[in-house]
Design a protein around this motif. Structure first.
Motif, PDB file in Angstrom:
ATOM      1  N   LYS A  62      26.606   0.833 -56.956  1.00 25.24           N
ATOM      2  CA  LYS A  62      25.837   0.012 -57.889  1.00 25.24           C
ATOM      3  C   LYS A  62      26.623  -0.232 -59.174  1.00 25.24           C
ATOM      4  N   GLY A  63      26.456  -1.441 -59.727  1.00 24.70           N
ATOM      5  CA  GLY A  63      27.077  -1.759 -61.007  1.00 24.70           C
ATOM      6  C   GLY A  63      26.230  -1.250 -62.161  1.00 24.70           C
ATOM      7  N   SER A  64      26.579  -1.663 -63.348  1.00 25.00           N
ATOM      8  CA  SER A  64      25.888  -1.194 -64.546  1.00 25.00           C
ATOM      9  C   SER A  64      24.432  -1.650 -64.594  1.00 25.00           C
ATOM     10  N   TYR A  65      24.108  -2.703 -63.852  1.00 20.47           N
ATOM     11  CA  TYR A  65      22.738  -3.200 -63.846  1.00 20.47           C
ATOM     12  C   TYR A  65      21.925  -2.650 -62.674  1.00 20.47           C
ATOM     13  N   GLY A  66      22.493  -1.697 -61.952  1.00 17.05           N
ATOM     14  CA  GLY A  66      21.779  -1.108 -60.833  1.00 17.05           C
ATOM     15  C   GLY A  66      21.693  -2.006 -59.613  1.00 17.05           C
ATOM     16  N   PHE A  67      22.618  -2.956 -59.516  1.00 19.45           N
ATOM     17  CA  PHE A  67      22.610  -3.913 -58.413  1.00 19.45           C
ATOM     18  C   PHE A  67      23.924  -3.811 -57.643  1.00 19.45           C
ATOM     19  N   ILE A  68      23.854  -3.952 -56.327  1.00 24.21           N
ATOM     20  CA  ILE A  68      25.053  -3.898 -55.490  1.00 24.21           C
ATOM     21  C   ILE A  68      25.478  -5.323 -55.147  1.00 24.21           C
ATOM     22  N   THR A  69      26.655  -5.688 -55.557  1.00 24.85           N
ATOM     23  CA  THR A  69      27.153  -7.030 -55.278  1.00 24.85           C
ATOM     24  C   THR A  69      27.631  -7.124 -53.831  1.00 24.85           C
ATOM     25  N   ALA A  70      27.796  -8.363 -53.354  1.00 30.24           N
ATOM     26  CA  ALA A  70      28.229  -8.583 -51.975  1.00 30.24           C
ATOM     27  C   ALA A  70      29.588  -7.935 -51.703  1.00 30.24           C
ATOM     28  N   SER A  71      30.461  -7.940 -52.706  1.00 29.47           N
ATOM     29  CA  SER A  71      31.805  -7.390 -52.521  1.00 29.47           C
ATOM     30  C   SER A  71      31.795  -5.874 -52.324  1.00 29.47           C
ATOM     31  N   ARG A  72      30.697  -5.220 -52.711  1.00 28.73           N
ATOM     32  CA  ARG A  72      30.620  -3.759 -52.563  1.00 28.73           C
ATOM     33  C   ARG A  72      29.554  -3.332 -51.547  1.00 28.73           C
ATOM     34  N   SER A  73      29.018  -4.297 -50.823  1.00 28.90           N
ATOM     35  CA  SER A  73      27.942  -3.977 -49.877  1.00 28.90           C
ATOM     36  C   SER A  73      28.425  -3.091 -48.726  1.00 28.90           C
ATOM     37  N   HIS A  74      29.647  -3.352 -48.229  1.00 22.26           N
ATOM     38  CA  HIS A  74      30.159  -2.522 -47.132  1.00 22.26           C
ATOM     39  C   HIS A  74      30.394  -1.096 -47.615  1.00 22.26           C
ATOM     40  N   GLU A  75      30.928  -0.972 -48.804  1.00 18.83           N
ATOM     41  CA  GLU A  75      31.127   0.351 -49.406  1.00 18.83           C
ATOM     42  C   GLU A  75      29.785   1.069 -49.547  1.00 18.83           C
ATOM     43  N   ALA A  76      28.780   0.340 -49.988  1.00 19.49           N
ATOM     44  CA  ALA A  76      27.454   0.931 -50.181  1.00 19.49           C
ATOM     45  C   ALA A  76      26.870   1.440 -48.870  1.00 19.49           C
ATOM     46  N   PHE A  77      27.213   0.784 -47.776  1.00 18.89           N
ATOM     47  CA  PHE A  77      26.649   1.150 -46.479  1.00 18.89           C
ATOM     48  C   PHE A  77      27.472   2.212 -45.749  1.00 18.89           C
ATOM     49  N   SER A  78      28.482   2.761 -46.420  1.00 23.11           N
ATOM     50  CA  SER A  78      29.305   3.800 -45.787  1.00 23.11           C
ATOM     51  C   SER A  78      28.457   4.981 -45.332  1.00 23.11           C
ATOM     52  N   GLY A  79      27.521   5.385 -46.187  1.00 23.29           N
ATOM     53  CA  GLY A  79      26.644   6.500 -45.831  1.00 23.29           C
ATOM     54  C   GLY A  79      25.781   6.184 -44.625  1.00 23.29           C
ATOM     55  N   ILE A  80      25.299   4.960 -44.563  1.00 28.38           N
ATOM     56  CA  ILE A  80      24.473   4.541 -43.429  1.00 28.38           C
ATOM     57  C   ILE A  80      25.257   4.609 -42.127  1.00 28.38           C
TER      58      ILE A  80
END
Length: 266
Positions: A62-80
């Motif tokens: 998540k960025g400073s605004y608590g939102f995940i941008t498209a460019s970091r979505s794959h990274e965010a889903f690493s745990g999944i």
């Protein structure tokens, strides 16, 4: 090639050196700790650990605004994806109930992420597809004593409000429940009730037609198993005729319809 070299280097380490290396990595990458606990644990609090692992990856992306941008979505889903790998390993061992619980945790958290992530890259759909494949496998391979438990878990998840407005995910969950009915009347009734609940939720939305149509197709699948293909096909044909009549009637200009709601005679 790089992986092979790294494996050779790690293989040369003594036990204490390997433990120190793991501790260092876990300190540097906090999310790794949850992954290790999940993979090497005894299964206790497994679903909770999976949720914590997913959350850590979401938080770090998540960025400073608590939102995940498209460019970091794959990274965010690493745990999944790590949880899905663990669920697959469990299914390979015949631990279908544990695998299904983890799969449902993944699906729920993936759908929830649509509230705070730009999913232009389709990570949610990818994760959902992988999850449905695993759930279907478990539903088909589990023995009959486990199948009833799997059905309860799947239907409970399908009823959650998180799927209101995301009907495709709910419909696919309900579809996954079909293989575990196994000709049991009580299981058929449970799935029928879940379809009724889903239809009621759909009617509260602005555009329910697609979801209601898909739910009716699932009812036909239940009839295929409960009463035979002939009954299922008759149900489908009747629904098609009803759909055509409704479509033709709704397309008529209102001036063509009499006060009684019938076509005026010429």
């Amino acid at each position: 090639m790089a992986d092979k070299k790294a494996a050779e280097l790690v293989g040369k380490l003594k036990k204490e050196e390997l433990l120190d290396l793991v501790r260092m990595w876990m300190h540097a990458y906090p999310e790794l700790e949850k992954d290790v606990e999940l993979r090497l644990g005894d299964g206790k609090d497994e679903v909770k650990l999976a949720g914590e692992l997913i959350t850590k990856h979401f938080t770090s992306a998540k960025g400073s605004y608590g939102f995940i941008t498209a460019s970091r979505s794959h990274e965010a889903f690493s745990g999944i994806y790590q949880v899905l790998e663990h669920a697959k390993a469990l299914a390979d061992q015949g631990e279908y109930e544990r695998a299904v619980k983890l799969g449902l945790k993944v699906l729920g958290r993936a759908v929830d992420s649509l509230q705070f992530m730009d999913d232009s890259n389709g990570e949610v759909s990818t994760a959902a597809s992988l999850t449905m494949n695993q759930l279907t496998r478990c539903a088909e391979e589990a023995d009959d004593s486990t199948a009833g438990t799997l059905l309860t878990l799947i239907l409970k998840e399908a009823r959650l409000k998180r799927y209101n407005g995301w009907s495709d995910f709910r419909i696919e969950l309900l579809r996954v429940s079909l293989p575990v009915m196994r000709g049991e009347k009580k299981r058929h009734e449970k799935v029928e009730k879940a379809l009724d609940d889903a239809a009621e939720a759909a009617r509260q939305t602005s555009y329910p037609d697609y979801e209601l149509e898909q739910l009716e197709l699932l009812r036909a699948c239940i009839l295929d198993e409960a009463e035979g293909k002939e009954a299922g096909n008759a149900f489908r044909q009747e629904r098609i005729r009803m759909s055509i009549r409704t479509s033709c009637w709704s397309s008529l200009p209102t001036t063509w319809i009499g006060k009684s709601g019938t076509m005026p005679r010429r």
